[in-house]
Write an enzyme that holds these catalytic residues in place. Sequence first.
Site, PDB file in Angstrom:
ATOM      1  CB  ALA A   1      -4.793  11.323 -13.009  1.00 34.21           C
TER       2      ALA A   1
ATOM      3  CB  THR B   1      -1.029  -0.052   1.165  1.00 30.37           C
ATOM      4  OG1 THR B   1      -1.927   1.036   1.013  1.00 30.37           O
ATOM      5  CG2 THR B   1      -0.374   0.018   2.545  1.00 30.37           C
TER       6      THR B   1
ATOM      7  CE  LYS C   1      -1.932   0.432  -3.599  1.00 30.39           C
ATOM      8  NZ  LYS C   1      -3.302   0.735  -4.039  1.00 30.39           N
TER       9      LYS C   1
ATOM     10  N   GLY D   1     -16.467   2.591  -1.340  1.00 24.98           N
ATOM     11  CA  GLY D   1     -15.308   1.783  -1.737  1.00 24.98           C
ATOM     12  C   GLY D   1     -15.152   0.466  -0.995  1.00 24.98           C
TER      13      GLY D   1
ATOM     14  CE1 TYR E   1     -10.529   1.631   1.768  1.00 21.11           C
ATOM     15  CE2 TYR E   1     -10.980   1.549   4.121  1.00 21.11           C
ATOM     16  CZ  TYR E   1     -10.094   1.509   3.068  1.00 21.11           C
ATOM     17  OH  TYR E   1      -8.749   1.362   3.328  1.00 21.11           O
TER      18      TYR E   1
ATOM     19  CB  ALA F   1      -7.321   4.361  -6.819  1.00 20.54           C
TER      20      ALA F   1
ATOM     21  CG  ASP G   1      -6.245  -1.363  -6.265  1.00 12.69           C
ATOM     22  OD1 ASP G   1      -6.708  -2.033  -5.327  1.00 12.69           O
ATOM     23  OD2 ASP G   1      -5.320  -0.531  -6.122  1.00 12.69           O
TER      24      ASP G   1
HETATM   25  N1  LIG Z   1     -11.655   0.985  -2.026  1.00 11.03           N
HETATM   26  C1  LIG Z   1     -10.442   0.545  -2.322  1.00 11.03           C
HETATM   27  O1  LIG Z   1     -10.159  -0.651  -2.318  1.00 11.03           O
HETATM   28  C2  LIG Z   1      -9.380   1.532  -2.701  1.00 11.03           C
HETATM   29  C3  LIG Z   1      -8.187   1.101  -3.312  1.00 11.03           C
HETATM   30  C4  LIG Z   1      -7.227   2.058  -3.657  1.00 11.03           C
HETATM   31  C5  LIG Z   1      -7.467   3.400  -3.375  1.00 11.03           C
HETATM   32  N2  LIG Z   1      -8.628   3.772  -2.785  1.00 11.03           N
HETATM   33  C6  LIG Z   1      -8.919   5.181  -2.502  1.00 11.03           C
HETATM   34  O2  LIG Z   1      -8.744   5.935  -3.684  1.00 11.03           O
HETATM   35  C7  LIG Z   1      -8.257   7.243  -3.386  1.00 11.03           C
HETATM   36  C8  LIG Z   1      -7.012   7.542  -4.210  1.00 11.03           C
HETATM   37  O3  LIG Z   1      -5.989   6.616  -3.872  1.00 11.03           O
HETATM   38  P1  LIG Z   1      -4.667   6.506  -4.781  1.00 11.03           P
HETATM   39  O4  LIG Z   1      -3.973   5.282  -4.317  1.00 11.03           O
HETATM   40  O5  LIG Z   1      -4.985   6.662  -6.221  1.00 11.03           O
HETATM   41  O6  LIG Z   1      -3.858   7.796  -4.280  1.00 11.03           O
HETATM   42  P2  LIG Z   1      -2.824   8.681  -5.128  1.00 11.03           P
HETATM   43  O7  LIG Z   1      -2.118   7.849  -6.139  1.00 11.03           O
HETATM   44  O8  LIG Z   1      -2.032   9.421  -4.104  1.00 11.03           O
HETATM   45  O9  LIG Z   1      -3.753   9.727  -5.927  1.00 11.03           O
HETATM   46  C9  LIG Z   1      -4.449  10.743  -5.250  1.00 11.03           C
HETATM   47  C10 LIG Z   1      -5.382  11.470  -6.220  1.00 11.03           C
HETATM   48  O10 LIG Z   1      -6.168  12.398  -5.448  1.00 11.03           O
HETATM   49  C11 LIG Z   1      -6.037  13.710  -6.033  1.00 11.03           C
HETATM   50  N3  LIG Z   1      -6.142  14.718  -4.965  1.00 11.03           N
HETATM   51  C12 LIG Z   1      -5.528  14.713  -3.758  1.00 11.03           C
HETATM   52  N4  LIG Z   1      -5.878  15.806  -3.048  1.00 11.03           N
HETATM   53  C13 LIG Z   1      -6.750  16.534  -3.841  1.00 11.03           C
HETATM   54  C14 LIG Z   1      -7.456  17.749  -3.669  1.00 11.03           C
HETATM   55  N5  LIG Z   1      -7.369  18.463  -2.535  1.00 11.03           N
HETATM   56  N6  LIG Z   1      -8.254  18.162  -4.674  1.00 11.03           N
HETATM   57  C15 LIG Z   1      -8.373  17.439  -5.816  1.00 11.03           C
HETATM   58  N7  LIG Z   1      -7.719  16.280  -6.041  1.00 11.03           N
HETATM   59  C16 LIG Z   1      -6.918  15.825  -5.065  1.00 11.03           C
HETATM   60  C17 LIG Z   1      -4.670  13.705  -6.662  1.00 11.03           C
HETATM   61  O11 LIG Z   1      -4.592  14.732  -7.615  1.00 11.03           O
HETATM   62  P3  LIG Z   1      -3.176  15.423  -8.021  1.00 11.03           P
HETATM   63  O12 LIG Z   1      -2.599  14.542  -9.090  1.00 11.03           O
HETATM   64  O13 LIG Z   1      -3.544  16.761  -8.479  1.00 11.03           O
HETATM   65  O14 LIG Z   1      -2.340  15.441  -6.769  1.00 11.03           O
HETATM   66  C18 LIG Z   1      -4.650  12.294  -7.273  1.00 11.03           C
HETATM   67  O15 LIG Z   1      -5.383  12.262  -8.471  1.00 11.03           O
HETATM   68  C19 LIG Z   1      -8.013   7.255  -1.873  1.00 11.03           C
HETATM   69  O16 LIG Z   1      -9.116   7.850  -1.245  1.00 11.03           O
HETATM   70  C20 LIG Z   1      -7.935   5.780  -1.513  1.00 11.03           C
HETATM   71  O17 LIG Z   1      -8.357   5.534  -0.174  1.00 11.03           O
HETATM   72  C21 LIG Z   1      -9.587   2.868  -2.449  1.00 11.03           C
END
Ligand SMILES: NC(=O)c1ccc[n+]([C@@H]2O[C@H](COP(=O)([O-])OP(=O)(O)OC[C@H]3O[C@@H](n4cnc5c(N)ncnc54)[C@H](OP(=O)(O)O)[C@@H]3O)[C@@H](O)[C@H]2O)c1
Length: 301
Positions: free
Chosen positions: A133, A67, A71, A251, A230, A136, A107
């Site tokens: 982007a 995690t 990743k 989620g 979630y 996830a 995922d």
């Molecule tokens: N349910 C599940 O099994 C599962 C699995 C994986 C992830 N998730 C959830 O998915 C979400 C993203 O996870 P990730 O692993 O993809 O994280 P990540 O790679 O760090 O990506 C974060 C994303 O959120 C955007 N972001 C962050 N702060 C923001 C703000 N204030 N305003 C607008 N956009 C913002 C970022 O945009 P920028 O590029 O502009 O920074 C980026 O697109 C999390 O909430 C995580 O808990 C859930």
Amino acid sequence: MSGTDKSKWVGIIGCPIRHSLSPLMHNAAFESMGLDYCYIPLEVEPRRVRSAVHALRSLGFCGFNVTLPHKRRIMAFLDRLSPEARLIGAVNTVEIRRGRLIGHNTDGRGFLRAFLEETGDSLTGKRILILGAGGAARAVAFQSAMERAAAVVIANRSSAPAAALVRDLRRPPAHGSASVLPWTEASLKAGIRQADIIINATSVGMKPDDPPLLPDGGLRPHHVVCDLIYKPSETTLLNQARASGAKAINGLGMLVHQGALAFEIWTGQRPPISVMREALRRGLLRRELREQEIDNFEAIK
Ligand SMILES: NC(=O)c1ccc[n+]([C@@H]2O[C@H](COP(=O)([O-])OP(=O)(O)OC[C@H]3O[C@@H](n4cnc5c(N)ncnc54)[C@H](OP(=O)(O)O)[C@@H]3O)[C@@H](O)[C@H]2O)c1
């Protein structure tokens, strides 16, 4: 959970890792199936990922989950990547087979299974708006393209990751119809109007004081709105969706199914989904109660 010298070991590496509910979910499934496996959380600092990976192999682990924030970085230390992990550019599950480390990403398929379960519908032919982007978003976007969505539209606060994702989505084997939507109120309103499914893959909504992600008033009853978050189980976005008569999905289902797919990779067996979901539900409830106690304590201090 109590391992013996006969147990098979799996776990999760991340930093921080205390918050992870995966040990609860996996250990409940192992126990209910009578499998002698033990799943443990392992806090690994970013500068120690390489040595942690070598240690897990030497210790005879069957595999492990990965995690944040490892990743992407972990990919450099693996022997092989599954086609999905290579496409997505991130690994959330590692299989250790005869000393070789194989990186997977469950995922996207986890999201798909949860979506099918909760809507009874597929992603095929749908116009899908993805907010975010990051890792996830990439997983869900490639899965949508592979399922032959009619269109995948990416809106992200920073334009460069959105453009890179769309470029990758247009290349084989995804071959999808993909485009970038500017991160402005007007564009988002237009994007919502044209979408069938809206997916929040940003971290906005995890904190109680996060601002609404979408402008008010655009959602309609025909929309399906998925928030990959979630915790909390009801985000502002999901509240907006319900208030508009749209279908709202959090989620939790994706978390269960990405875990179930990892379980299948390690054991070759299908886990009991209901047991995993119930373990997560209880874990989340316990955590909410603990947080409430802390808030109450702060209030009377
Ligand atoms: N349910 C599940 O099994 C599962 C699995 C994986 C992830 N998730 C959830 O998915 C979400 C993203 O996870 P990730 O692993 O993809 O994280 P990540 O790679 O760090 O990506 C974060 C994303 O959120 C955007 N972001 C962050 N702060 C923001 C703000 N204030 N305003 C607008 N956009 C913002 C970022 O945009 P920028 O590029 O502009 O920074 C980026 O697109 C999390 O909430 C995580 O808990 C859930």
